[in-house]
Each structure stands twice: as structure tokens, then as C-alpha cells.
Enzyme design. Sequence first.
Site, short mmCIF file in Angstrom:
data_model
loop_
_atom_site.label_atom_id
_atom_site.label_comp_id
_atom_site.label_asym_id
_atom_site.label_seq_id
_atom_site.Cartn_x
_atom_site.Cartn_y
_atom_site.Cartn_z
N ASP A 1 1.88 -1.14 11.92
CA ASP A 1 0.52 -1.55 11.54
C ASP A 1 0.22 -3.00 11.94
OD1 ASP A 1 -0.03 0.92 10.44
OD2 ASP A 1 0.70 0.35 8.46
N ARG B 1 -7.66 -3.28 9.71
CA ARG B 1 -6.73 -4.22 10.35
C ARG B 1 -7.31 -4.84 11.63
NH1 ARG B 1 -2.62 -3.67 6.83
NH2 ARG B 1 -2.06 -1.55 6.25
N LYS C 1 -4.35 5.79 14.76
CA LYS C 1 -4.46 5.13 13.45
C LYS C 1 -5.92 5.15 13.00
CE LYS C 1 -0.11 4.24 12.98
NZ LYS C 1 0.65 4.93 11.94
N LYS D 1 0.84 -1.21 0.00
CA LYS D 1 0.00 0.00 0.00
C LYS D 1 0.87 1.26 0.00
CE LYS D 1 -2.99 0.54 3.53
NZ LYS D 1 -2.77 1.78 4.28
N GLY E 1 -5.19 7.86 5.72
CA GLY E 1 -4.31 8.87 6.30
C GLY E 1 -3.08 9.09 5.44
N ARG F 1 -6.11 1.81 18.08
CA ARG F 1 -5.89 0.36 17.94
C ARG F 1 -5.53 -0.31 19.26
NH1 ARG F 1 -3.07 0.27 11.92
NH2 ARG F 1 -5.07 0.20 10.85
C1 S3P Z 1 2.62 4.79 6.18
C2 S3P Z 1 3.16 5.15 7.38
C3 S3P Z 1 2.61 4.71 8.68
C4 S3P Z 1 1.64 3.55 8.55
C5 S3P Z 1 0.70 3.73 7.40
C6 S3P Z 1 1.46 3.88 6.09
C7 S3P Z 1 3.22 5.30 4.94
O1 S3P Z 1 1.95 5.80 9.28
O2 S3P Z 1 0.91 3.38 9.74
O3 S3P Z 1 -0.17 2.64 7.29
O4 S3P Z 1 2.93 4.77 3.85
O5 S3P Z 1 4.03 6.25 5.02
P1 S3P Z 1 2.77 6.88 10.18
O6 S3P Z 1 3.76 7.51 9.31
O7 S3P Z 1 1.75 7.88 10.64
O8 S3P Z 1 3.34 6.07 11.31
#
Ligand code: S3P
Length: 448
Positions: A326, A401, A353, A27, A100, A357
Site C-alpha cells: 500500500d 492513498r 487496489k 486498519k 476491499g 495505483r
Molecule cells: C490487506 C491486504 C492487502 C492490502 C490491504 C489490506 C489486509 O490487500 O492492500 O490494504 O488487511 O489483509 P491484498 O491482500 O489484496 O494484497
Amino acid sequence: MAHSLATPLTAEPSARLTGTIDVPGDKSISHRALIFGALAVGETRITGLLEGADVLATAEAMRRLGADVERHGVGTWSVHGVGVGGLNEPDQPLDFGNSGTGARLVMGLVAGHPITATFIGDASLSRRPMSRVIAPLSDMGATFHTRDGGRLPLTLIGARRAMPIAYPLPVASAQVKSAVLLAGLNAPGQTTVIEATPTRDHTERMLRAFGAEIQVEAGPRGLLAIRLTGEPELRPCPITVPGDPSSAAFPVVAALLTPGSEIVVRGIMLNPHRSGLYTTLMEMGGDIEVMNQREQGGEPVADLRVRSSRLRGVEVPPDRAASMIDEYPVLAIAAAFADGETRMLGIQELRVKESDRIAATASGLRANGIKVRETEDGMIVEGRSGEVAGAGHVATHMDHRIAMSFLVMGLAAQKPVTVDDASMIATSFPDFLPLMQGLGATFSGEGQ
Ligand code: S3P
């Protein structure tokens, strides 16, 4: 993005899981491939793109910002980019649904351009903190109008002339790091991000592959300085997206917990900033064989053979958190089946998140007969040596998740486990159910 109606789903205690599977594309890399493709002049070809709702929202945002994004077949996409500095002002709000990552990365992108865009998302995304990106992007010259508490919906007025900054990350977050670097692309001079704890480095790897000048320097006390030279001309670069270790976690843990199982999961990316769960499961005694290690799209990749195993509780070192951020909900499921206690501390980021979580995992565990102690920054799970009661109804709080983790629990528990809403699984792992059913998992209910 409209949220489909809640679809409850039940995982039934299953016979052994067997077979060979490929997990969907990563992802994080899929979002970035679309974003960097939109900034490169010419055509970027992507294969293995994750076609989950989160990534599709980023594809749509790139179209609204002026890139030509096309799907040619399953996972095969092309992006004709507009060049750094060339984004159009979108004529409608950018809708990031549940994502996010999409929202925060694209805020960085827009902040460096003299355009205005409105960011919206679903109820879960609208609760999540955006001030962590608003602060540095404001320093770079962008202006924000937000809901109370710096939350979505928000309108971002990009900088007329973005200013490079040097920014020590106050939280270990690859999203914040990436937002600052994306804004820095259209700023003259050097933008620097300083990390106290290393986080996933897909942005840095991909920027380099697209021809940007980016240096990473190790400093005192383990600090890392990431320096990007602004205003590069990005060149298109073909991207093969490797398998997502965060999605692979679900079949891997399911096979470890369901007696008699043996599965092979092919093509998992094992970037050291993403592989903390696998290290932890091996420390717990998980029988995981790493095979056929290779490189794909600039990332280390391997196949894993996983056999069901008796697990023992461990203490997960807090400095491993960023590399498995995650994966704590599904690790907590593994911990529930282990001998003894598993301590997971230093994970306060889990509270912001897709859901809180720590709270969601702890209450789901309790609903299934597991004792868990919750602290502000962690949880301690008392393992039941393979004898997990199940029979719980779990609230997923719009979190994919949490849904997948408790469905995994149901496959190996004594009684079925029901989640209140399986629809959000489509944000990251649309083929979760058929893929698990192919291994021998049994589900019942509307979401099937
Ligand atoms: C991600 C960073 C992580 C992760 C998210 C994907 C990314 O978040 O939890 O699922 O692709 O940069 P944080 O940077 O807020 O820890």
C-alpha cells in the site's frame, strides 16, 4: 455507504515540520479484531480501534450478522460474539463502502455459514475483482451470484457444510488467504493455504490469540503452508491495536522531504510483513531512527524519529512488494525528490487496489513535472534532487492513498499541489489533516 461530495484540497509548500504524533490504529488489525470478536463467545474488548469509514463498515456488518458491537469511547469498543457457526442471516445488504479488505474477509466468514448475504460497495469497490475469493470459497461449497466479471454487487449463499481445502494462493494476497482461513473456521478438519510469497500475517496471529489451532510450516522453494484446524471454540481476547505503518508513511515521508524537519511518530507497528517502506526509505538515505522497540498486542512496535534527508534513488526488490504493497504511491513521491532513478517493479497488484495505483501515481507525477515510465507491472521514477515543480492538479480516483501521497508532495514542492477529492481520506485516516497541520503543514481549499 453514500460517498460524500468531492472536496478538492491543496497542500501548500510548508516550512519545516516538527512535533510528536501518534498515528491511528492499524486498519488490517482493526477489521480483524471486529471479525474475530464476532466469532468468539463472550466479550472482546478493543482499544485503539481505527475509526475510519472502512472499519466502521465492518463493525456494521458484524452487527447485521448477529454480534453485539458497541463503542464506549474514542477507539474503545466491545464485541459480544456469537461463536463459530452462530452467525445470523442479515436482513439487509452488507455495505462495505470503499473497503476491499472488509468485503473479502467477510465473504470468507459468510461462505462458511449456511446463510445468504448480499455484498455492496461504492463505485471503486464495485470495479475491483472478487473472483480471487470466489474461486476458493466456491471450492469450499459456497455459491455466488455476481455482476459480470465477478464484481459487486454480489449475493453469496454460504455452504450448508463447508469443506476444508488446500489452496495454493495464485496471487500474493493476505485478503484471499484470510478469506479462506475464515471459511475454514466452520469446516471440519484442516484447511490449508499455501503462500509462495509471505503476506501480512495478522489473521494467523489473531486466530492463535483467540485459541484456534494454526500451524505454519516452511516448505521447499520458500513455500509456506498455513494449516488451520476447523471448528474451534474461539475465546475472547483483549486487543490493543498498534499504530498503522501504512498511515504513518505519510507524515514520515513528509518529514523526510520538507527541509529542516524533525518529527517523532509513536507506536508504529513494525511487523516484518508490513515494514518494507521503512527499509526502503533507509536504503535511500532517509534519516529514520528506530527507538523504544517493544511488543503491543502481539505485534512488534517502535517509535520513529525522522529528520529531513537528501534521498537517492534505489531499485526496490520485487520480493519486497507484499511488505509495502500500500506504500508505493507515497514511495513514488519520495522518489520524485531523490537523486537519480527509483525502480519499482513486480507491483502489478497495484492495478487492482482502490484505483489503478500505477496509472494514478504516474499521471499525478507527470502533472507535477516528474518524468515517469510506466510498465505493466511497475514504474520507474526520475528523481529531481529536491526540486519538484508542483502546481499540478491530481485525479485521485476515489483512492485515499493517492490523495494523501500528493498532498505530501505539495508540502515539499516549489508550488502547491491540488487533489480533486480529499473526502476518501476518511476511509483510513480521518485525522490526517489536523495531525499534519499540528506538525506545521499548510492546506487550503474546501476539504480543509
Ligand atoms: C490487506 C491486504 C492487502 C492490502 C490491504 C489490506 C489486509 O490487500 O492492500 O490494504 O488487511 O489483509 P491484498 O491482500 O489484496 O494484497
